[in-house]
Design an enzyme around this catalytic site. Structure first.
Site, PDB file in Angstrom:
ATOM      1  N   ARG A 128       0.824  -1.120   0.046  1.00 37.72           N
ATOM      2  CA  ARG A 128       0.090  -0.171  -0.047  1.00 37.72           C
ATOM      3  C   ARG A 128       0.724   1.295  -0.092  1.00 37.72           C
ATOM      4  O   ARG A 128       2.156   1.172   0.214  1.00 37.72           O
ATOM      5  CB  ARG A 128      -0.793  -0.009   1.254  1.00 37.72           C
ATOM      6  CG  ARG A 128      -1.857  -1.018   1.286  1.00 37.72           C
ATOM      7  CD  ARG A 128      -2.620  -1.107   2.345  1.00 37.72           C
ATOM      8  NE  ARG A 128      -3.798  -2.233   2.473  1.00 37.72           N
ATOM      9  CZ  ARG A 128      -4.604  -2.511   3.679  1.00 37.72           C
ATOM     10  NH1 ARG A 128      -4.647  -1.586   4.701  1.00 37.72           N
ATOM     11  NH2 ARG A 128      -5.316  -3.416   3.718  1.00 37.72           N
ATOM     12  N   HIS A 129       0.403   2.302  -0.386  1.00 40.92           N
ATOM     13  CA  HIS A 129       1.245   3.496  -0.436  1.00 40.92           C
ATOM     14  C   HIS A 129       1.498   4.078   0.998  1.00 40.92           C
ATOM     15  O   HIS A 129       0.976   3.877   1.923  1.00 40.92           O
ATOM     16  CB  HIS A 129       0.278   4.785  -0.943  1.00 40.92           C
ATOM     17  CG  HIS A 129       0.202   4.302  -2.583  1.00 40.92           C
ATOM     18  ND1 HIS A 129       1.163   4.173  -3.666  1.00 40.92           N
ATOM     19  CD2 HIS A 129      -1.183   4.294  -3.338  1.00 40.92           C
ATOM     20  CE1 HIS A 129       0.439   4.239  -4.744  1.00 40.92           C
ATOM     21  NE2 HIS A 129      -0.739   4.065  -4.662  1.00 40.92           N
ATOM     22  N   GLU A 130       2.751   4.664   1.226  1.00 44.23           N
ATOM     23  CA  GLU A 130       3.135   5.156   2.292  1.00 44.23           C
ATOM     24  C   GLU A 130       2.322   6.064   2.892  1.00 44.23           C
ATOM     25  O   GLU A 130       1.867   6.810   2.098  1.00 44.23           O
ATOM     26  CB  GLU A 130       4.568   5.479   2.414  1.00 44.23           C
ATOM     27  CG  GLU A 130       5.448   5.979   3.442  1.00 44.23           C
ATOM     28  CD  GLU A 130       5.391   4.874   4.469  1.00 44.23           C
ATOM     29  OE1 GLU A 130       4.543   4.902   5.307  1.00 44.23           O
ATOM     30  OE2 GLU A 130       6.438   3.949   4.291  1.00 44.23           O
TER      31      GLU A 130
END
Length: 649
Positions: A282-284
Site C-alpha cells: 500500500r502507499h506510504e
C-alpha cells in the site's frame, strides 16, 4: 492498516432468558408428558449453566477480543490502586502526539486485578504509555511490535517499593505468521519461472529441435494421406514451411522497454487490487517508500523513453512536427477523459455529478506529462542523427547538450515548483511546510496537510473535486482532502517523464553500442542518487526535501529515476543484449498497457477478478485473489498479443 484506537470491549452481562424460553418450548414439543422429570432436570441444568456463566462477570476480567486482519488482542491488567489511562503511538508516525487507547479501572483491592481488553495494530511497532489518573503521572512506557492475531497481556503492578511501578508484556497465545502466504507465493512463482527457463533451454537443444521436426513432419504427412480433402495434383506445403521459423529479421523495437513497462504495470495492477492487504503493498502514509510507490513513476519514466524513440522515428519518416503535436494533443485529451470516467464510477448509476467529480487522477497526470514532454521534444528533436560532426566539442555529451533548450524549460518548471512549495503563503501554516498535518508535528498544524500542494488543489479545484481519503489519515489522522495526483505534483511528473526522455536520447545516439548505453545509464543513475542523498540527507524525515509520494517531491522523482535507470540497465542487458530472457510474461502487458490499465480498473469488482471470500480477514485469501486477478490480465494480454490485437490511442 495501522489501528491503534482501537476497539474496546465493554463489560456486559449475558442474559440467556430468551434462549432459555426457546429451549423450553422445543423440549415441550419433543418430549412426552411422562418425561416431565427429564424436562425439569434440563431446566435446572440450564439455570445452573446461566449462573455459572454469570459468575465470572462479577470480576473485572474479559474474554479475548475478536481481532481482524493486522490486529492483535491486548489485555491490560492493573493491580494499582488508581485507574490508568493507556495511550499509544506508532513507530511510523513522525513527531506525533500520543493517542488515547482507553482507561483501565483501579484494582478492587490489594492483590486483586482489574483488566480491560483492547485491539492494537500489528503493521508497525507501537509505544504504549500508561499514566495514572487523574494526576496524569507517567507510570511507564512499553515499546512492542505485536504480531497478527496474537493475544498479549500487559501487567502493571507495584514492586516491593510501592513507588516503583513494573510493566511487563506477556504473550498469552501463539501468533499468526501473516507473511507466510507471500513467502509461499514467492516460492511458487519462482519455481514456475525456473521450470519455464528449463523448458525453454531444453526446447532450444538441437536434439529436441530435430525430434520436434521429425515428429511434426510425420504427423503432417499422415494427416495429408488420411485426409479426404487431398487430391493427387494438390501442392503439398512441407513441414519445413510450417514448423521451422523463417529467417530472422532485425527488429528496431526494444523488448526491454516493453518489458519494463509491463513489469511496472503488472505490479501496479497487483497493488491496486489490494496486494494481499499487506502494508508494504500500500502507499506510504507520508514520507518514505513502499512497493506501491515505485510503479507509477516508473510507468511515467518509460513513457518518456518511448516518446523519444517514437518522435525520432516519425520525424525520420517525414511527418511534420505540427501533425505530431496535434496527435499528441488529441491523445492527451483522450487519456484525460478516460481517466475521468475511471475514477468516477458513479456513471453506472446515472449521469456524472459535478458536485463530487474528482478531477486529478493517474491517467490525467499521464496525459499532462505526455503533452508537455512531447511538446518539448518536438521543439528540440533532430530529424536525423546520422550527420553530426564527430570532432565537435560537444559530441561526447551530445545526448544532453543538443537538447539544452528543453532542459532549460524543465529547470524553469522546477524553479516554479520550488517557489510555490516553499514561498507560497498558506493560511495558518508555516512557509515551506511539507508535513501531513493531523497529529503530526506534535499536532501544531492539523489543517496543513501537504502544505502548498494541498492548498493549491483546494483553491483551484475545490475540496469536493480532489481525493477524499488520502493515505495520511491512516497514521496521522488527517481529515482534510488531499490528492496525490494534484497540480503541483504534476510538475515533477513532467520531470520524471523528461528523465525518461533523456534515457531515450541515449538509446538513439548510441544505437547498438550496448556498453556506451549501459555506462551512461549508470552514470545518470549515480548523479540522480547523489542528488537524492543531498536532498534527503540520507534520512527518512530530516532532509531538506523528504521522499514523499503524496507530494511527488523532487527527491522522490530523483530517487525513483535512479532506481528506474538501474532496473532498465538490468532488463536491457538480459533481454536485448544477451537475450537470456524474452521479457515474458511482462512483455505482453507492456504491449497493451492502456487496455490492461483501463480494464483492470473498470472490471475490478467482477468475477474472476474478485469473488466473495470465505474469510475476509485472511491475508492468504486476499493474496490468492489478487494474484489470480493480476495473472488473468497477464493471460488476457498474452492472448491479445497472439491475436495481434493492441489498443492504441
Amino acid at each position: 492498516m495501522e489501528r491503534g484506537k482501537i476497539k474496546r470491549k465493554h463489560k456486559g452481562t449475558y442474559s440467556g432468558g430468551g434462549d432459555r424460553e426457546g429451549r423450553e418450548k422445543n423440549i415441550n414439543m419433543a418430549q412426552p408428558e411422562k418425561h416431565y422429570k427429564v424436562f425439569f432436570l434440563a431446566v435446572i441444568a440450564l439455570l445452573v449453566a446461566i449462573c455459572l456463566a454469570e459468575i465470572p462477570l462479577c470480576h473485572p476480567r474479559h474474554k479475548t477480543a475478536v481481532v481482524k486482519m493486522d490486529e492483535a488482542s491486548l489485555t491490560v491488567n492493573n493491580e494499582l490502586d488508581a485507574e490508568m489511562v493507556v495511550s499509544w503511538l506508532s513507530d511510523h508516525c513522525y513527531q506525533c502526539v500520543y493517542q488515547p487507547l482507553g482507561v483501565v479501572p483501579a484494582g478492587p483491592g490489594p492483590g486483586l486485578t482489574s483488566s480491560m481488553d483492547f485491539t492494537v495494530g500489528t503493521q508497525h511497532g507501537i509505544t504504549l504509555q500508561l499514566n495514572s489518573s487523574p494526576v496524569s503521572l507517567e507510570l511507564c512506557t512499553v515499546h512492542y511490535h505485536f504480531w497478527e492475531h496474537g493475544n498479549y497481556s500487559l501487567w502493571v503492578k507495584n514492586l516491593n517499593d510501592s513507588s516503583v511501578v513494573n510493566c511487563s508484556m506477556i504473550t498469552d497465545t501463539e501468533t499468526v505468521n501473516s507473511y507466510l502466504p507471500i513467502m509461499v507465493a514467492f516460492l511458487l512463482f519462482t519455481g514456475l519461472a525456473i521450470l519455464s527457463a528449463i523448458g525453454a533451454t531444453v526446447m532450444g537443444l538441437d536434439v529436441v529441435k530435430n525430434l520436434m521436426f521429425r515428429l511434426g513432419n510425420s504427423m503432417e504427412t499422415e494427416r495429408l494421406i488420411n485426409s479426404d480433402l487431398g487430391f493427387p495434383c494438390r501442392t503439398v506445403e512441407t513441414a519445413t514451411d510450417t514448423i521451422l521459423p523463417g529467417p530472422a529479421t532485425p527488429s528496431r523495437r526494444l523488448r526491454s522497454l516493453d518489458t519494463f513497462r509491463g513489469l511496472s504495470l503488472v505490479v501496479m495492477v497487483f497493488v491496486n487490487y489490494g496486494g494481499g492487504r499487506y502494508w508494504f503493498f500500500r502507499h506510504e502514509s507520508w514520507n518514505g517508500l513502499t512497493v506501491a510507490d515505485l510503479v507509477f513513476p516508473w510507468f511515467v519514466f518509460i513513457m518518456g523513453t518511448s516518446i523519444s524513440l517514437s518522435v525520432s522515428s516519425a520525424l525520420r519518416c517525414g511527418l511534420s512536427r505540427f501533425s505530431l503535436f496535434t496527435k499528441a494533443v488529441w491523445r492527451s485529451v483522450q487519456l484525460f477523459l478516460i481517466g475521468l470516467l475511471i475514477i468516477n464510477p458513479n456513471y453506472c448509476q446515472g449521469p456524472l455529478s459535478w458536485d463530487s467529480l474528482r478531477i486529478p487522477g493517474v491517467l490525467q497526470r499521464l496525459a499532462f506529462s505526455y503533452l508537455v514532454v512531447v511538446s518539448l521534444d518536438l521543439c528540440v528533436a533532430w530529424n536525423s542523427l546520422d550527420n553530426l560532426p564527430v570532432d565537435a566539442w560537444w559530441y561526447s555529451a551530445r545526448e544532453f547538450l543538443l537538447y539544452w533548450p528543453a532542459w532549460l524549460c524543465v529547470v524553469v518548471l522546477e524553479t516554479v515548483w520550488l517557489c510555490l512549495t516553499f514561498l507560497l503563503p498558506v493560511p495558518d501554516c508555516p512557509s515551506g511546510y511539507l508535513g501531513p498535518g493531523g497529529i503530526g508535528d506534535m499536532g501544531q498544524y492539523p489543517n496543513c496537510t501537504g502544505g502548498a500542494a494541498g492548498y493549491v488543489d483546494r483553491w483551484l479545484l475545490g475540496e469536493n473535486h480532489i481525493y477524499q481519503t488520502p493515505s495520511s489519515r491512516v497514521i496521522y489522522k488527517s481529515h482534510l482532502p488531499f490528492d496525490p495526483e494534484g497540480v503541483l505534483g504534476s510538475i515533477n511528473s513532467v520531470l520524471m517523464a523528461f528523465l525518461g526522455l533523456q534515457a531515450g536520447k541515449i538509446l538513439l545516439h548510441y544505437k547498438d553500442q550496448h556498453s556506451s548505453i549501459m555506462a551512461r545509464f549508470l552514470i545518470w543513475s549515480l548523479v540522480l542518487g547523489i542528488i537524492s542523498a543531498v536532498l534527503t540527507k540520507c534520512s527518512l524525515n530530516e532532509g531538506f526535501i523528504p521522499i514523499n509520494k503524496n507530494l511527488w517531491s523532487l527527491s522522490y522523482v530523483t530517487t525513483l529515476a535512479c532506481f528506474a535507470l538501474l532496473l532498465l540497465v538490468l532488463i536491457y542487458y538480459t533481454v536485448d543484449v544477451k537475450r537470456w530472457w524474452s521479457g515474458a510474461p511482462f512483455y505482453y502487458p507492456g504491449m497493451n498497457s492502456i487496455l490492461v490499465y483501463v480494464g483492470h480498473e473498470v472490471l475490478e469488482e467482477y468475477f474472476p477478478f474478485r469473488w466473495r471470500m470465505t474469510d475476509s480477514q485472511s491475508h492468504a485469501e486476499h493474496l490468492t485473489q489478487n494474484l489470480l486477478a493480476t495473472s488473468c490480465w497477464v493471460l488476457i494480454s498474452f492472448l491479445l498479443y497472439r491475436k495481434n490485437i493492441f489498443w492504441k490511442i
